[in-house]
Design an enzyme around this catalytic site. Sequence first.
Site, short mmCIF file in Angstrom:
data_model
loop_
_atom_site.label_atom_id
_atom_site.label_comp_id
_atom_site.label_asym_id
_atom_site.label_seq_id
_atom_site.Cartn_x
_atom_site.Cartn_y
_atom_site.Cartn_z
N ARG A 18 0.80 -1.25 -0.09
CA ARG A 18 -0.03 -0.06 0.12
C ARG A 18 0.76 1.13 -0.03
O ARG A 18 1.99 1.14 0.01
CB ARG A 18 -0.92 0.22 1.19
N TYR A 158 11.71 8.14 15.20
CA TYR A 158 11.62 8.12 13.84
C TYR A 158 12.64 8.90 13.04
O TYR A 158 13.06 8.62 11.89
CB TYR A 158 10.04 8.84 13.39
P1 NDP Z 1 2.29 2.96 4.78
O1 NDP Z 1 1.82 2.74 6.37
O2 NDP Z 1 1.03 3.22 3.90
O3 NDP Z 1 2.99 1.77 4.28
C1 NDP Z 1 4.19 0.95 4.91
C2 NDP Z 1 4.54 -0.28 4.16
O4 NDP Z 1 5.58 -0.72 5.07
C3 NDP Z 1 3.24 -1.16 4.12
O5 NDP Z 1 3.44 -1.97 2.90
C4 NDP Z 1 3.77 -2.39 5.40
O6 NDP Z 1 3.50 -3.64 4.99
C5 NDP Z 1 5.50 -2.04 5.41
N1 NDP Z 1 5.86 -2.39 6.79
C6 NDP Z 1 5.90 -2.05 7.78
N2 NDP Z 1 6.29 -2.96 8.78
C7 NDP Z 1 6.96 -3.80 8.06
C8 NDP Z 1 7.85 -4.94 8.55
N3 NDP Z 1 8.26 -4.98 9.80
N4 NDP Z 1 8.36 -5.75 7.50
C9 NDP Z 1 8.02 -5.66 6.15
N5 NDP Z 1 7.32 -4.59 5.74
C10 NDP Z 1 6.86 -3.82 6.81
O7 NDP Z 1 3.52 3.89 4.80
P2 NDP Z 1 3.81 4.94 3.71
O8 NDP Z 1 3.40 4.79 2.14
O9 NDP Z 1 3.40 6.38 4.20
O10 NDP Z 1 5.40 5.12 3.92
C11 NDP Z 1 6.19 4.39 3.19
C12 NDP Z 1 7.52 4.79 3.67
O11 NDP Z 1 7.79 6.34 3.34
C13 NDP Z 1 8.08 4.75 5.02
O12 NDP Z 1 9.29 4.49 5.01
C14 NDP Z 1 7.61 5.82 5.58
O13 NDP Z 1 8.32 6.25 6.71
C15 NDP Z 1 8.06 6.90 4.43
N6 NDP Z 1 7.67 8.30 4.70
C16 NDP Z 1 6.30 8.35 4.56
C17 NDP Z 1 5.75 9.83 4.76
C18 NDP Z 1 4.21 10.22 4.78
O14 NDP Z 1 3.92 11.48 4.86
N7 NDP Z 1 3.54 9.08 4.57
C19 NDP Z 1 6.67 10.93 4.86
C20 NDP Z 1 8.10 10.78 5.01
C21 NDP Z 1 8.54 9.29 4.62
P3 NDP Z 1 2.29 -4.45 5.74
O15 NDP Z 1 1.47 -3.36 6.65
O16 NDP Z 1 1.64 -5.03 4.59
O17 NDP Z 1 3.16 -5.38 6.70
#
Ligand code: NDP
Length: 249
Positions: A18, A158
């Site tokens: 996602r 974070y």
């Molecule tokens: P989401 O919460 O929408 O998606 C996060 C993803 O990370 C999911 O697919 C989830 O998979 C996966 N994930 C979480 N924990 C694990 C784990 N232990 N092992 C494998 N997969 C894992 O986040 P975003 O799309 O918003 O964020 C994506 C990246 O961008 C992140 O690194 C975030 O820190 C960074 N970011 C986001 C910002 C924002 O404003 N949204 C701003 C700056 C950076 P599942 O749930 O299927 O396990």
Amino acid sequence: MIRFDFTGKVVLVTGSSRGIGASTLAGFARAGAVCVLHYWADPAGENKADAEKLAKELGPNVHLESADVRDAGEVEALMNRVKATLGGLDILVNNAGIIRDRTLKKMTLDEWHAVIQTNLTGVFHCCKYGAEILRDGGRIVSISSIAGILGFHGQTNYAAAKAGVIGITRVLAKELARRRITVNAIAPGVIQTKMLGEVKPDVQAEYLKQIPMGRLGRPEDIANAILFLASDESDYITGHVLPVTGGWL
Ligand code: NDP
């Protein structure tokens, strides 16, 4: 305008069930790549159904893989499966991440460790085992955050992890240059995904006021930057951190 062509390239985007990861994987799939859609099947199980649905939508060139990035053994096994099934890797995007915001005074050790383990150690694991199957001339793009540069209230865990990702990027750009593998990071601003739902509305409103372009980012804003840094056209760019923030820095 650059029209990206990733035909024949093998791409793994961690956490691509996602949000930013899913948008990025969709971009690679549209540009002809062989894609590994990675997710982590937590005990509740709903992520698995989401990941399966997305993989089906994106077509036959998308392979589904599950691994917890916090676990070195799971990541090593994931990379071994990618090597065995797809012959190796051309592009690794380290995207998986979580937030557990709380002020220093209230932050528990569990919240500290959860974010460091996922957002920093997870990137280390994926780089360590991913580099072993990356072909020469490959790409690593990791998702940091402007939180790791500016530091936001309530984000010691974070911000520390995301600043660490910048450190890993700068080191690996030097270590992997002899294999012509470029290593870069993106520092997104505030992007509309499920993760943002964990930030209180009044805090989101404060963030919005800081963005010169006057809107929150969309997942595809980040995906486009990732595709550029993963393309042949960025061959001489390595060790950089690209803020994609609508002007907030
Ligand atoms: P989401 O919460 O929408 O998606 C996060 C993803 O990370 C999911 O697919 C989830 O998979 C996966 N994930 C979480 N924990 C694990 C784990 N232990 N092992 C494998 N997969 C894992 O986040 P975003 O799309 O918003 O964020 C994506 C990246 O961008 C992140 O690194 C975030 O820190 C960074 N970011 C986001 C910002 C924002 O404003 N949204 C701003 C700056 C950076 P599942 O749930 O299927 O396990």
